[in-house]
Design an enzyme around this catalytic site. Structure first.
Site, PDB file in Angstrom:
ATOM      1  N   LYS A  49      22.858   0.156 -20.563  1.00  0.00           N
ATOM      2  CA  LYS A  49      22.333  -0.695 -19.510  1.00  0.00           C
ATOM      3  C   LYS A  49      21.505   0.100 -18.508  1.00  0.00           C
ATOM      4  O   LYS A  49      20.704  -0.456 -17.758  1.00  0.00           O
ATOM      5  CB  LYS A  49      23.505  -1.331 -18.730  1.00  0.00           C
ATOM      6  CG  LYS A  49      24.427  -2.185 -19.541  1.00  0.00           C
ATOM      7  CD  LYS A  49      25.580  -2.670 -18.637  1.00  0.00           C
ATOM      8  CE  LYS A  49      26.748  -3.199 -19.419  1.00  0.00           C
ATOM      9  NZ  LYS A  49      27.913  -3.460 -18.533  1.00  0.00           N
ATOM     10  N   GLU A 104      14.610   5.708 -20.802  1.00  0.00           N
ATOM     11  CA  GLU A 104      16.032   6.023 -20.605  1.00  0.00           C
ATOM     12  C   GLU A 104      16.261   6.438 -19.152  1.00  0.00           C
ATOM     13  O   GLU A 104      15.361   6.958 -18.499  1.00  0.00           O
ATOM     14  CB  GLU A 104      16.411   7.132 -21.611  1.00  0.00           C
ATOM     15  CG  GLU A 104      17.779   7.736 -21.490  1.00  0.00           C
ATOM     16  CD  GLU A 104      18.940   6.781 -21.733  1.00  0.00           C
ATOM     17  OE1 GLU A 104      18.964   5.710 -21.109  1.00  0.00           O
ATOM     18  OE2 GLU A 104      19.859   7.158 -22.491  1.00  0.00           O
ATOM     19  N   ASP A 105      17.464   6.201 -18.662  1.00  0.00           N
ATOM     20  CA  ASP A 105      17.762   6.564 -17.275  1.00  0.00           C
ATOM     21  C   ASP A 105      17.920   8.072 -17.083  1.00  0.00           C
ATOM     22  O   ASP A 105      17.355   8.649 -16.169  1.00  0.00           O
ATOM     23  CB  ASP A 105      19.018   5.822 -16.769  1.00  0.00           C
ATOM     24  CG  ASP A 105      20.240   6.006 -17.674  1.00  0.00           C
ATOM     25  OD1 ASP A 105      20.138   6.662 -18.740  1.00  0.00           O
ATOM     26  OD2 ASP A 105      21.309   5.476 -17.319  1.00  0.00           O
ATOM     27  N   ASP A 108      21.431  13.913 -20.309  1.00  0.00           N
ATOM     28  CA  ASP A 108      22.516  14.790 -19.887  1.00  0.00           C
ATOM     29  C   ASP A 108      22.665  15.872 -20.968  1.00  0.00           C
ATOM     30  O   ASP A 108      21.976  16.882 -20.931  1.00  0.00           O
ATOM     31  CB  ASP A 108      23.761  13.908 -19.710  1.00  0.00           C
ATOM     32  CG  ASP A 108      24.929  14.645 -19.110  1.00  0.00           C
ATOM     33  OD1 ASP A 108      24.718  15.516 -18.259  1.00  0.00           O
ATOM     34  OD2 ASP A 108      26.084  14.344 -19.489  1.00  0.00           O
TER      35      ASP A 108
HETATM   36  P1  IMP Z   1      23.749  12.353 -23.135  1.00  0.00           P
HETATM   37  O1  IMP Z   1      23.895  11.787 -24.512  1.00  0.00           O
HETATM   38  O2  IMP Z   1      24.821  13.355 -22.821  1.00  0.00           O
HETATM   39  O3  IMP Z   1      22.379  12.887 -22.824  1.00  0.00           O
HETATM   40  O4  IMP Z   1      24.102  11.212 -22.154  1.00  0.00           O
HETATM   41  C1  IMP Z   1      23.240  10.297 -21.762  1.00  0.00           C
HETATM   42  C2  IMP Z   1      23.964   9.113 -21.182  1.00  0.00           C
HETATM   43  O5  IMP Z   1      25.129   9.477 -20.414  1.00  0.00           O
HETATM   44  C3  IMP Z   1      23.043   8.424 -20.233  1.00  0.00           C
HETATM   45  O6  IMP Z   1      22.297   7.448 -20.901  1.00  0.00           O
HETATM   46  C4  IMP Z   1      24.003   7.831 -19.235  1.00  0.00           C
HETATM   47  O7  IMP Z   1      24.424   6.574 -19.688  1.00  0.00           O
HETATM   48  C5  IMP Z   1      25.176   8.752 -19.210  1.00  0.00           C
HETATM   49  N1  IMP Z   1      25.136   9.697 -18.069  1.00  0.00           N
HETATM   50  C6  IMP Z   1      25.048  11.033 -18.114  1.00  0.00           C
HETATM   51  N2  IMP Z   1      25.048  11.577 -16.889  1.00  0.00           N
HETATM   52  C7  IMP Z   1      25.152  10.564 -16.025  1.00  0.00           C
HETATM   53  C8  IMP Z   1      25.213  10.480 -14.587  1.00  0.00           C
HETATM   54  O8  IMP Z   1      25.173  11.471 -13.853  1.00  0.00           O
HETATM   55  N3  IMP Z   1      25.337   9.236 -14.068  1.00  0.00           N
HETATM   56  C9  IMP Z   1      25.379   8.107 -14.825  1.00  0.00           C
HETATM   57  N4  IMP Z   1      25.310   8.134 -16.166  1.00  0.00           N
HETATM   58  C10 IMP Z   1      25.201   9.347 -16.766  1.00  0.00           C
HETATM   59 MG    MG Z   2      22.195   5.490 -20.580  1.00  0.00          MG
END
Ligand code: IMP
Ligand code: MG
Length: 192
Positions: A49, A104-105, A108
């Site tokens: 979302k 994408e937001d 991480d």
């Molecule tokens: P990744 O797969 O570790 O890159 O994670 C990405 C997803 O983790 C993002 O799309 C977010 O939904 C969530 N996420 C990671 N860090 C944060 C944060 O600091 N706040 C909110 N959501 C986060």
């Molecule tokens: Mg996300």
């Protein structure tokens, strides 16, 4: 107003102010519009979302033809560290021979974006690129291309402008920061 007995959440500290976010989103929209000027209609793929606010603002500033579609994924377990990502909701649009921009937001560890790029690239699009509002360079665990990045931020939990913690805070107008105790308390369903 919160009904009596419902959790009261802290007001996150401002990490990136509303005006600063808006200014950067305008810049990204200008850059993307210039680079896709001759591409025909592009498919914006919002990742639910968290990306819904960023996508809404970005898309309305684009000067190139585009359509909007959504996809949803989730990470296995409580942490994304395993790198396992599951598709929860697929696109309705066909991507063959079309230019795809994943919106994408936040990046991480990078596992989510890596998964999405592989998934969508396998559908024979003309191109795949990514626009992310935020990136945490210290947390990256996998090499993944991010063509358009709003801000690099430190390793802190951020909320607002679409981002959440336990589905809270998504509609804050700025990018806020929660400290570790606040994050723990909210995850446990208590106020700090
Ligand atoms: P990744 O797969 O570790 O890159 O994670 C990405 C997803 O983790 C993002 O799309 C977010 O939904 C969530 N996420 C990671 N860090 C944060 C944060 O600091 N706040 C909110 N959501 C986060
Ligand atoms: Mg996300």
């Amino acid at each position: 107003m919160k009904p009596p007995g419902e959790a009261f959440y802290p007001r996150p500290r401002v990490l990136i102010a509303e005006e600063e976010v808006a200014r950067r989103v305008r810049e990204l929209a200008r850059t993307i519009s210039a680079e896709y000027a001759d591409a025909g209609e592009i498919v914006l793929v919002g990742v639910l979302k968290g990306a819904f606010v960023f996508l809404a603002d970005l898309a309305r500033l684009l000067t190139v033809p585009h359509i909007v579609d959504f996809i949803a994924v989730s990470s296995y377990g409580t942490s994304t560290a395993s790198g396992e990502v599951r598709l929860e909701l697929d696109l309705r649009s066909r991507l063959e021979d079309r230019h795809v921009l994943i919106v994408e937001d936040i990046v991480d560890t990078g596992h989510t974006l890596h998964y999405l790029r592989e998934l969508l690239s396998a559908r024979n699009p003309a191109s795949v690129a990514t626009a992310v509002l935020l990136r945490k360079p210290d947390r990256l665990e996998t090499v993944v291309a991010t063509e358009y990045v709003g801000f690099d931020i430190p390793d802190v939990w951020v909320v607002g402008y679409g981002l959440d913690l336990a589905d809270q805070f998504r509609t804050l107008p700025y990018v806020g920061q929660l400290d570790d105790e606040e994050v723990l308390a909210i995850k446990r369903g208590r106020t700090p």
